[in-house]
Design a protein around this motif. Structure first.
Motif, short mmCIF file in Angstrom:
data_model
loop_
_atom_site.label_atom_id
_atom_site.label_comp_id
_atom_site.label_asym_id
_atom_site.label_seq_id
_atom_site.Cartn_x
_atom_site.Cartn_y
_atom_site.Cartn_z
N ALA A 26 -18.39 6.55 4.75
CA ALA A 26 -17.27 5.81 4.12
C ALA A 26 -17.01 4.48 4.83
CB ALA A 26 -16.02 6.68 4.12
N ASP A 27 -17.10 4.52 6.15
CA ASP A 27 -16.90 3.27 6.91
C ASP A 27 -17.89 2.20 6.46
OD1 ASP A 27 -14.92 4.50 8.39
OD2 ASP A 27 -16.20 4.91 10.12
N GLN A 28 -19.15 2.61 6.36
CA GLN A 28 -20.18 1.63 6.04
C GLN A 28 -20.22 1.28 4.56
OE1 GLN A 28 -23.97 1.84 7.88
NE2 GLN A 28 -23.15 2.39 9.89
N GLY A 35 -21.64 -0.09 -3.81
CA GLY A 35 -20.86 1.15 -3.82
C GLY A 35 -19.38 0.97 -3.53
N ARG A 36 -18.60 1.86 -4.07
CA ARG A 36 -17.15 1.86 -3.82
C ARG A 36 -16.68 3.31 -3.71
NH1 ARG A 36 -14.09 -0.29 -8.68
NH2 ARG A 36 -13.69 1.92 -9.06
N LEU A 37 -15.88 3.57 -2.73
CA LEU A 37 -15.36 4.92 -2.57
C LEU A 37 -14.29 5.19 -3.61
CD1 LEU A 37 -15.28 7.59 -1.05
CD2 LEU A 37 -13.67 6.54 0.57
N ASP A 57 -6.17 1.48 2.46
CA ASP A 57 -5.94 0.06 2.70
C ASP A 57 -7.18 -0.76 2.37
OD1 ASP A 57 -3.49 0.77 3.49
OD2 ASP A 57 -3.71 0.22 5.60
N ALA A 58 -8.31 -0.22 2.79
CA ALA A 58 -9.54 -0.96 2.54
C ALA A 58 -9.87 -1.00 1.06
CB ALA A 58 -10.69 -0.31 3.31
N ALA A 59 -9.46 0.03 0.33
CA ALA A 59 -9.81 0.13 -1.09
C ALA A 59 -9.12 -0.95 -1.91
CB ALA A 59 -9.45 1.51 -1.63
N ILE A 60 -7.95 -1.30 -1.53
CA ILE A 60 -7.27 -2.41 -2.21
C ILE A 60 -7.03 -3.49 -1.16
CG2 ILE A 60 -5.22 -3.16 -3.45
CD1 ILE A 60 -4.94 -0.40 -4.60
N TYR A 310 -25.95 -2.25 8.13
CA TYR A 310 -25.17 -1.05 7.84
C TYR A 310 -26.09 -0.09 7.08
CZ TYR A 310 -21.13 -3.81 9.25
OH TYR A 310 -20.25 -4.58 9.98
N GLN A 311 -26.74 0.81 7.82
CA GLN A 311 -27.80 1.61 7.20
C GLN A 311 -27.27 2.61 6.17
OE1 GLN A 311 -30.06 3.45 10.33
NE2 GLN A 311 -28.32 4.54 11.21
N TYR A 312 -26.04 3.10 6.36
CA TYR A 312 -25.48 3.99 5.34
C TYR A 312 -25.20 3.20 4.05
CZ TYR A 312 -24.80 7.70 8.81
OH TYR A 312 -24.99 8.67 9.75
N ALA A 313 -24.79 1.95 4.21
CA ALA A 313 -24.54 1.10 3.03
C ALA A 313 -25.86 0.81 2.30
CB ALA A 313 -23.87 -0.20 3.46
#
Lengths: 357, 357
Positions: A26-28, A35-37, A57-60, A310-313
């Motif tokens: 989720a961090d990455q 992608g978007r959580l 907070d990060a989502a908006i 950001y390898q997860y990203a």
């Protein structure tokens, strides 16, 4: 290589099993191009809400909304509810090992694209079952070996393919740590498929297979011989293990994994003309560049700097790019099948069977 | 194991070929329980005298005699003269590789006991020839793998025999350095059997064979499979090479040697219950203790301190103790034969043949 972009620019992700690895993802994902959580599911609705709150907070952007629901991240107290959500395109499965097959098959049946934490299944049979479900459903499926999507890994593969150290002779790879785990921890519990081989042993094995493949111009290679040794501890899972593999090409491999003995985590390649060392192959810093060291006959020691990533990203973006193919060339289904076979062999060699098997 | 002491308490040594290795031997012989430097031979009488002069003071304690002859160290301008000297009991052969067979056979014919610098011969055939001569003459013969006589090596063998890290799985051993050698240097010259395999490759191979043997209760073991890779440089000798060996027991080995690429020099053992690391296996300091590191499942990382030792002196004392047997159990004839076979395989694998072969 299919690089089809998705119809929509954004892939809406649901996280299944909001533990520590899910946090990494989720961090990455905030740095993903595609992608978007969108949703989080846990068997505990409260735990799902707490996780979503961290990313609200990060989502908006520029908002100070602490409540996850109003921030647009939906939370569920069961995985089934998340799988049923039509607003979720893809799922990141980060539950305990023994749940992966069931969760992934359920997700496939619901038409969700899937990245599933490694191991994709506890054994090779489980891997086949998940792949069958993904193929039948026409969804993307990749085992979550995120290091495969880091440019450091691509650089390493390129060096081997290009003969930077001549013909590859030997791969030495390890992923070890020394943890003080209580006996009831999932990693110490055979009923939850604990032990080092399934937790971290798959990394050196998958890297060795990748590099043995690169040496002969293939996406991966499978060993023709295998011998393993290790220690099954008091709780009935492996705490330390090593194995020797040989490939048809003559390339040999030694891999090591451990949860209670730390001998470092690295990849070292020996070729006919020198050695390559990757000091941090599995989790290079997402913000600092990493280095691949090369000692070569006829040249001074050098190193290649690889840009931070950001390898997860990138793993998430690979799903967006390869949806039509159903799998990523960087972590294909056949690759997961071959990896699982080696891990099965490794456990058999040290007499480790799980109660569920 | 024969531990027969010689009839005389003192073994009178003659050095043949007073180069840098001969200095190491002579320096440490001062610390031998049984040996005394008595003679030096070089093809240059002047060089022999210069060498002897360096040890003259030490030869007569508290004396300030600079002249080697009066100090009791006899000097010869030919090897034959030294071999003919009845006051010499044993010889240390430190000539170039390609002279070892001739020198050792001449010494045996003269009835001298022999320690011969490694490699005992350039190839396995030569090793057989030297052993035949020693056996026929009834003299002691040992290839000069001095590290075999250091207590660090005995401690390491004991750890493997006693299962300190469970069942041995894999040995990783190397001896490498990066030298700026002129093209005319003996190590770069195929006519003088140059290259890294014969200069330093024998160390990791001999150690791996020793340890694979220790794991099954034998003095050494010979591999059942071998694959090697390496770089033969512009002058026609190997500058870097690695090899993978497998033993009947299932133990695997990776060895590395190099004269132009430095990746360190070490022995690492992987067993079913942990890892042993020897940071300085070949030339541990004769005055400081050395350390063997052990990382073991279920225990904190530990290390064993090994007392400092003069390994060349112990190698000389082993000759005194094993004269009757003709060989030392720590570095036997059969062991040298097996080692030479592997080095022959290694050179063949990378296409390295000497003009004399």
């Amino acid at each position: 290589m299919s690089m089809t972009l998705p119809a929509t620019e954004t892939v809406r992700w649901g996280i299944v099993g909001p533990g520590s690895i899910a946090h990494r993802f989720a961090d990455q994902l905030l740095h993903s191009r595609t992608g978007r959580l969108t949703a989080v599911a846990s068997r505990s609705a409260e735990r799902a809400r707490a996780f979503a709150g961290e990313y609200a907070d990060a989502a908006i952007a520029n908002a100070t909304i602490a409540d996850a629901a109003t921030a647009g991240i939906r939370t569920y107290g069961s995985y089934a509810e998340l799988f049923a959500d039509p607003e979720v395109d893809a799922v990141y499965i980060a539950t305990v090992h023994t749940e992966h097959v069931r969760n992934a098959i359920d997700a496939a049946h619901a038409g969700k694209h899937i990245v599933c934490e490694k191991p994709l299944a506890v054994n090779q049979a489980g891997v086949y079952a998940v792949i069958d479900a993904a193929r039948a459903a026409g969804v993307y499926l990749a085992e979550g070996y995120m290091y495969r999507f880091h440019p450091q890994t691509a650089t390493l593969v390129g060096l081997v393919r290009d003969g930077a150290i001549g013909e590859l002779q030997h791969v030495d790879a390890s992923f070890t740590y020394a943890a003080q785990l209580p006996a009831e921890h999932r990693l110490m519990n055979p009923a939850l498929a604990g032990g080092g081989i399934l937790d971290v042993g798959g990394y050196p094995v998958s890297a060795a297979r990748l590099l043995a493949g690169a040496a002969v111009g293939e996406p991966f290679a499978d060993p023709v011989s295998f011998a393993g040794r290790g220690t099954v501890g008091a709780t009935g899972v492996d705490e330390w293990a090593s194995a020797s593999l040989a490939f048809r090409s003559g390339i040999t491999v030694h891999v090591t994994c451990g949860t209670t003995v730390d001998i470092g985590s690295r990849i070292v390649l020996y070729g006919s003309a020198g050695r390559i060392t990757v000091a941090d192959p599995w989790l290079p810093s997402p913000t600092d560049g990493s280095r691949i060291g090369i000692a070569r006959v006829g040249g001074a020691d050098t190193s290649i700097e690889v840009a931070a990533a950001y390898q997860y990203a990138l793993q998430a973006d690979a799903l967006a790019e390869n949806m039509a193919a159903g799998q990523s060339p960087r972590m294909s289904w056949a690759d997961s099948v071959g990896n699982a076979r080696v891990l099965d062999q490794w456990r058999r060699a040290i007499g480790l069977h799980y109660p569920s098997e």
